[in-house]
Design a protein around this motif. Structure first.
Motif, PDB file in Angstrom:
ATOM      1  N   VAL A 111     -39.992  43.969 -23.123  1.00  0.00           N
ATOM      2  CA  VAL A 111     -40.129  45.275 -22.465  1.00  0.00           C
ATOM      3  C   VAL A 111     -41.554  45.792 -22.591  1.00  0.00           C
ATOM      4  N   MET A 112     -42.142  45.653 -23.766  1.00  0.00           N
ATOM      5  CA  MET A 112     -43.510  46.134 -23.974  1.00  0.00           C
ATOM      6  C   MET A 112     -44.500  45.410 -23.069  1.00  0.00           C
ATOM      7  N   ASP A 158     -41.834  55.320 -11.645  1.00  0.00           N
ATOM      8  CA  ASP A 158     -43.262  55.011 -11.696  1.00  0.00           C
ATOM      9  C   ASP A 158     -43.545  54.095 -12.878  1.00  0.00           C
ATOM     10  N   PRO A 159     -44.628  53.313 -12.829  1.00  0.00           N
ATOM     11  CA  PRO A 159     -45.041  52.558 -14.015  1.00  0.00           C
ATOM     12  C   PRO A 159     -45.385  53.508 -15.162  1.00  0.00           C
ATOM     13  N   VAL A 160     -45.295  53.004 -16.365  1.00  0.00           N
ATOM     14  CA  VAL A 160     -45.612  53.796 -17.551  1.00  0.00           C
ATOM     15  C   VAL A 160     -47.049  53.503 -17.969  1.00  0.00           C
ATOM     16  N   ALA A 213     -43.067  52.759 -27.688  1.00  0.00           N
ATOM     17  CA  ALA A 213     -44.005  51.960 -28.483  1.00  0.00           C
ATOM     18  C   ALA A 213     -45.105  51.379 -27.611  1.00  0.00           C
ATOM     19  N   ALA A 214     -44.745  50.859 -26.439  1.00  0.00           N
ATOM     20  CA  ALA A 214     -45.747  50.300 -25.538  1.00  0.00           C
ATOM     21  C   ALA A 214     -46.756  51.360 -25.107  1.00  0.00           C
ATOM     22  N   ALA A 238     -47.900  45.517 -18.213  1.00  0.00           N
ATOM     23  CA  ALA A 238     -48.208  44.913 -16.912  1.00  0.00           C
ATOM     24  C   ALA A 238     -47.913  45.871 -15.755  1.00  0.00           C
ATOM     25  N   GLN A 239     -47.537  47.115 -16.095  1.00  0.00           N
ATOM     26  CA  GLN A 239     -47.269  48.175 -15.113  1.00  0.00           C
ATOM     27  C   GLN A 239     -46.047  47.893 -14.248  1.00  0.00           C
ATOM     28  N   ILE A 240     -45.079  47.189 -14.831  1.00  0.00           N
ATOM     29  CA  ILE A 240     -43.782  47.006 -14.194  1.00  0.00           C
ATOM     30  C   ILE A 240     -42.927  48.232 -14.527  1.00  0.00           C
TER      31      ILE A 240
END
Length: 294
Positions: free
Chosen positions: A126-127, A141-143, A78-79, A132-134
């Protein structure tokens, strides 16, 4: 006050050209936003695909995913979808989340209907971490992509019960106070509940107030609004659907203005108008009504 229009995503037979005409008419009109909601069973079009098209063919209006039934989805997916829509719209994305009330939709996509309120709380966290690229787990890797809007799009919550308001007050930017018939008393109840929950949560700002109701200004508006209401509610039971349908009155300018006046008086910053038909006259005639209110 700002006005939005929901696209007729549940109407059989609507074509690509119809959708594009609606999107461009809303973008060119006196409107602040357009929206599309999410249903699985029954005849409806897929929300994210429609909003992606809207993001690409409009330049000005906000793009509101309303209602995004978040617990039916994986939070990272979703994010990623919402961030991509934010990029495609050049930072015009808004997401209105909720748990929905249609267990059949959850069942159709093999999603768990239980504990959905708790899951939504967790999904929002989570989103926001994803935006925030966590990374989703150690070593990953970040999503991507990163949203255009810093910290991600505005998140509104479509909720009704007191416990739900208390939950969303911890993380939402505002609320969607929706009443099918545009009743002032019901929307006032929702807004007061939100204000109380925000204060209890220690928030230093009040919630963004999005109101909304169903309407029709098309030809034969009364029958078409009441038929739309019946079709929407018949999944509950026949008597409820017929009773609520018969109570619908926002099918002529005077009654619609009455609701708009009431919502403005209640402090709604924006009103989402949900048409009962796919006739483009719903947009054109609403634009005329709004122009006369200026």
């Amino acid at each position: 006050m700002k006005y939005g229009i929901c696209l007729p995503y549940m109407k059989p037979g609507i074509t690509r050209d119809d959708f594009l005409q609606w999107m461009r008419a809303v973008d060119n009109g006196p409107f602040y936003s357009l929206s599309c909601g999410e249903r699985i069973t029954g005849y409806s079009y897929e929300m994210r695909v429609i909003l992606a098209a809207a993001a690409a063919v409009t330049e000005r209006v906000k793009i509101n995913a309303s209602l995004y039934v978040l617990p039916m989805h994986d939070a990272v997916w979703a994010a990623k979808e919402i961030a991509t829509l934010d990029v495609m719209s050049a930072g015009r994305m808004v997401v209105t989340v909720g748990v929905g009330g249609r267990e059949v939709d959850y069942k159709a996509v093999n999603a768990d209907f239980s504990n959905r309120f708790k899951r939504m709380d967790e999904q929002i966290a989570v989103m926001r971490d994803t935006w925030a690229q966590i990374p989703p787990f150690e070593g990953a890797d970040p999503v991507g992509p990163e949203p255009v809007q810093k910290n991600g799009p505005q998140i509104l919550a479509g909720v009704m019960g007191p416990k739900s308001f208390q939950r969303v007050a911890k993380w939402a930017d505002g609320v969607y106070a929706f009443a099918m018939g545009g009743e002032k008393e019901l929307i006032e109840h929702f807004l007061n509940s939100a204000d109380a929950a925000w204060a209890e949560a220690g928030r230093d700002t009040k919630p963004y107030r999005l109101g909304g109701f169903w309407y029709s200004l098309a030809d034969d508006a009364k029958n078409r609004l009441q038929d739309y209401t019946y079709d929407y509610l018949k999944i509950l039971d026949e008597n409820t659907a017929r009773s609520v349908a018969a109570s619908m009155t926002r099918f002529e300018p005077g009654a619609i203005n009455e609701s708009l006046d009431a919502l403005e008086e209640l402090g709604c910053e924006e009103i989402m108008l949900v048409p009962a038909t796919a006739d483009i006259s719903e947009v054109d005639r609403m634009a005329e009504l709004i122009a006369k209110r200026s």
